[in-house]
Scaffold this active site. Structure first.
Site, PDB file in Angstrom:
ATOM      1  N   TYR A  19      -5.900 -12.979  -3.425  1.00  0.00           N
ATOM      2  CA  TYR A  19      -5.172 -12.358  -2.325  1.00  0.00           C
ATOM      3  C   TYR A  19      -6.454 -12.902  -1.641  1.00  0.00           C
ATOM      4  CZ  TYR A  19      -4.174  -8.764   1.153  1.00  0.00           C
ATOM      5  OH  TYR A  19      -3.634  -8.488   2.130  1.00  0.00           O
TER       6      TYR A  19
ATOM      7  N   HIS B 104      -3.407 -11.674   4.906  1.00  0.00           N
ATOM      8  CA  HIS B 104      -3.483 -10.899   5.919  1.00  0.00           C
ATOM      9  C   HIS B 104      -4.238 -10.275   7.328  1.00  0.00           C
ATOM     10  CE1 HIS B 104       0.452  -9.533   3.831  1.00  0.00           C
ATOM     11  NE2 HIS B 104       0.393  -9.780   4.826  1.00  0.00           N
TER      12      HIS B 104
ATOM     13  N   ASP C 139       3.006  -9.326   9.658  1.00  0.00           N
ATOM     14  CA  ASP C 139       3.612  -9.090   8.597  1.00  0.00           C
ATOM     15  C   ASP C 139       5.486  -8.030   8.333  1.00  0.00           C
ATOM     16  OD1 ASP C 139       4.436 -11.426   6.667  1.00  0.00           O
ATOM     17  OD2 ASP C 139       3.460  -9.972   5.598  1.00  0.00           O
TER      18      ASP C 139
ATOM     19  N   CYS D  25       1.479  -1.458  -0.236  1.00  0.00           N
ATOM     20  CA  CYS D  25       0.027  -0.281  -0.078  1.00  0.00           C
ATOM     21  C   CYS D  25       1.031   2.173   0.266  1.00  0.00           C
ATOM     22  CB  CYS D  25      -0.628   0.151   1.490  1.00  0.00           C
ATOM     23  SG  CYS D  25      -1.927  -1.302   1.143  1.00  0.00           S
TER      24      CYS D  25
END
Ligand code: ADP
Ligand code: SF4
Length: 692
Positions: free
Chosen positions: A171, A174, A266, A30
């Site tokens: 995806y 997370h 992460d 991001c």
């Protein structure tokens, strides 16, 4: 010349129908630019490709209005209107010879849909799983919803191909990607064929992977990103489940991308985890598939990278932060220029861009996010325009970066520093618990400066106005930093805290200079709210003090919610036995201790203490500039053309802001003053043709 030990990092890797030119893989990250600043993002990604990364990916790209994670600003691929932006990013990556990856995401229970006002979708009827605790629940998806989701994802894949992407991500990681919610027992309590056993919970992922493969049909590789362990024990995804999952789907994707836990797990800061912290969680998964594997670990050392490959943990060296701090990391390794690597310090200021919906910035790389806006480049800068001689007073992050970038432009630079060591605040702060990596801000710059014949460095040289003027300089850059206040003025108190009795007061500067409270009972008053209050409390507790941290905020080090550190900081503070008073302020000092008050009711209490540490605000140390200007105005006709104050001396802020201000000073020296009302390029949304 490249060290042959690193040859293995430059081997091409086949990823399904495409081939990565080496093993350097910029994983999706991001950047706070997303759909609002697509050209800025395109330029940023293009620079990474130029720096040698074989694969450069977008951040997560919302595939549908039910996947809207406002207020975060990511990319969108809702319909064809999003394609020009996505194509520009893809083209910028291709223009530098890299493969372009796109991370398609349906955010499921992580999307509060504040912009679209659609009802969030998830495996179960549960409150949305967002950082901001939005007061809305996800609806348990029906079979029709699941069919819709597959169709939306398939459309997004078609559009990704139309935009030119070479690698399409599915995806499921997370806790952000909705497919993760289906995989995890934490969220998925369904009784149908999409819930229960792992095979059932993986059904939707498996179907979407199959759809994606079918549509990509050899025109793009398909990547699957999953969380290998949610770190919740049997309540969530475990490593054993992941092994089963990879066993089930081993050869379905062309690439596996393994991440650890949530984003907080992460992208851990250097304060809480070393390089390659994920290795133990990812090791062994590669043997379950013949497909290449990518993973991250804030890799900055080529030796660690080589070990990932030779020990069979990873095939591709994934990086977000190291590629932000140094977009030219692969090239520097390839050209044997290891000393030029600008190592990530693991501060997560880059992450804060996403959390504050502002363009990504980086402590180490001030050009990050400015590639399009201001035309800055992490490696290049325009040559000097004059024979100006420049004095930079102060070698903190601002002065070091100004001197480095001015030196790179070819100016003759004198860098004078009062103390023996260069680095200013980073030299001092990096000696505090957990902040050792921050030294790299100074080390990188000092290393570069020492090689510049046009730059002279004078440590132990406090500069006064007469010195500055005696040197015959054309420009004086004042980078003399700031001093922490002892009077309690900060956010809560905009006037000094009343003192009713003699209580020793220490500032962060005192503690960093080695001074300590006379007795064991210490109150740390944190009205700064970034990391320092918590770090100093930790320092004192580690030395045996009984520490109480008082803060008017609701959390310890409240701003670190933006750097993903809030929970880890609080855990460490609690484990260190530090007492915490949140939502309380210090109202006055007296001889026995500090009087604190509840920020809501004003109810007061006395905390007995031997000393108080004020972490409140700083005073800019900018007198040198005023003195130089005053004397120069009395002696006109000299060579002096400008005096400029930068960094904390101009306005105390983050280290990242100080580095950036040093860079800006160097970029703008000898440039005609901008007359534009906005001093950078930006994109403004095009008006709809449909009106009213
Ligand atoms: P910034 O974050 O803006 O770079 P720092 O406080 O980290 O600010 O660094 C300022 C540096 O300037 C410190 O190392 C300090 O010792 C040095 N300094 C302060 N005053 C002078 C001066 N008059 N002459 C030379 N160096 C100075
Ligand atoms: Fe690394 Fe900090 Fe830069 Fe992020 S902001 S890339 S953590 S140095």
């Amino acid at each position: 010349m490249r060290d042959p030990r690193y040859d293995i990092l430059f081997e091409p890797v086949r990823i399904g129908p495409v081939t990565a030119r080496n093993r350097f893989f910029q994983v999706p990250h991001c950047n706070g630019m997303g759909y609002r600043d697509p050209s800025a993002q395109a330029a940023m990604r293009g620079v990474k490709a130029e720096g040698g990364w074989a694969v450069v990916c977008t951040e997560q790209v919302e595939i549908h209005p039910t996947s809207d994670i406002t207020p975060f600003i990511e990319l969108r691929i809702w319909d064809d209107a999003d394609l020009p932006a996505l194509a520009r990013i893809c083209d910028a990556i291709h223009s530098q010879g890299a493969l372009a990856g796109i991370e398609l995401a349906h955010n499921g229970m992580n999307s509060p849909n504040l912009y679209s006002r659609e009802v969030p979708l998830g495996p179960a009827s549960l409150p949305v799983a967002t950082w901001s605790h939005d007061p809305v629940q996800a609806r348990a998806m029906t079979r029709a919803d699941i069919a819709d989701l597959r169709r939306w994802h398939a459309d997004a894949v078609r559009r990704s191909l139309a935009a030119g992407y070479d690698l399409v991500y599915v995806y499921a990681a997370h806790g952000l990607g909705g497919l993760h919610h289906f995989l995890s027992r934490r969220y998925n309590d369904r009784g149908d064929e999409y819930g229960g056993s792992l095979r059932n919970r993986a059904r939707l992922l498996s179907e979407i992977l199959a759809d994606t493969r079918e549509i990509a049909d050899g025109r793009a590789a398909v990547a699957c990103r999953i969380t290998v362990d949610e770190m919740l024990g049997e309540a969530g995804i475990t490593r054993a489940e992941t092994e089963e999952l990879v066993g089930l789907l081993a050869e379905v994707p062309d690439l596996w991308d393994f991440v650890l836990g949530s984003w907080e797990d992460d992208s851990v800061t250097s304060r809480f985890a070393p390089e390659a912290a994920q290795e133990e969680h990812v090791r062994g998964l590669k043997r379950l598939t013949t497909k290449p594997v990518v993973g991250v670990g804030r890799f900055t050392s080529p030796d660690t990278m080589v070990r990932q490959v030779t020990s069979g943990v990873l095939d591709l060296i994934g990086a977000a932060r190291p590629s932000i701090a140094d977009p030219f990391l692969p090239r520097k390794i390839e050209e044997g220029r290891l000393e030029d690597i600008r190592e990530c310090i693991g501060c997560n200021v880059c992450v804060s861009g996403d959390f504050t919906a502002s363009p990504i910035r980086c402590t180490q790389n001030p050009a990050m996010g400015e590639e399009f806006r201001r035309g800055w480049h992490p490696e290049r800068i325009r040559p000097r325009r004059s024979d100006a001689r420049i004095l930079v007073a102060g070698a903190g992050p601002a002065g070091l970066e100004a001197a480095r970038a001015l030196g790179q432009r070819g100016y003759r630079v004198t860098l004078a520093e009062a103390s023996r060591e260069l680095g200013g605040r980073v030299a001092r702060e990096s000696a505090l618990p957990g902040l050792a990596a921050w030294r790299r801000v100074a080390e990188y710059r000092e290393q570069q400066l020492r090689r510049m014949p046009n730059v002279e460095i004078y440590p132990q040289s406090p500069i006064d106005a007469d010195d500055a003027l005696a040197g015959g300089f054309t420009h004086v850059v004042v980078a003399t930093g700031a001093a922490w206040r002892a009077d309690g003025v900060g956010r809560w108190h905009t006037r000094p805290i009343p003192v009713g009795g003699p209580l020793p007061v220490l500032t962060p500067d005192d503690l960093m200079a080695g001074r300590r409270p006379a007795g064991p009972r210490v109150v740390v008053f944190d009205d700064d709210h970034y990391y320092l209050g918590g770090v100093l409390a930790e320092l004192l507790a580690g030395e045996g003090c009984q520490v109480r941290l008082v803060t008017p905020a609701a959390h310890v080090s409240a701003w670190t919610a933006n750097t993903l550190e809030l929970v880890r900081i609080r855990r460490r503070i609690m484990r260190a036995g530090i007492a915490v008073d949140t939502n309380r302020t210090v109202t006055r000092l007296d001889g026995d201790g500090v009087v604190t008050a509840c920020v809501f009711t004003g109810a007061e209490a006395l905390v007995e203490a031997d000393a108080v540490v004020m972490v409140t605000a700083r005073l800019p140390r900018d007198r040198l500039a005023a003195d130089v200007e005053a004397i120069a105005s009395r002696r006109p006709g000299g060579p002096l053309r400008s005096v400029q104050v930068i960094g904390d001396a101009w306005a105390p802020g983050t280290i990242a802001a100080a580095v950036w201000s040093g860079r800006r000073c160097a970029e703008e020296l000898d440039e005609p003053p901008s007359t534009a009302p906005v001093p950078f390029r930006r994109e403004v949304a095009a008006l709809s043709r449909e009106w009213p």
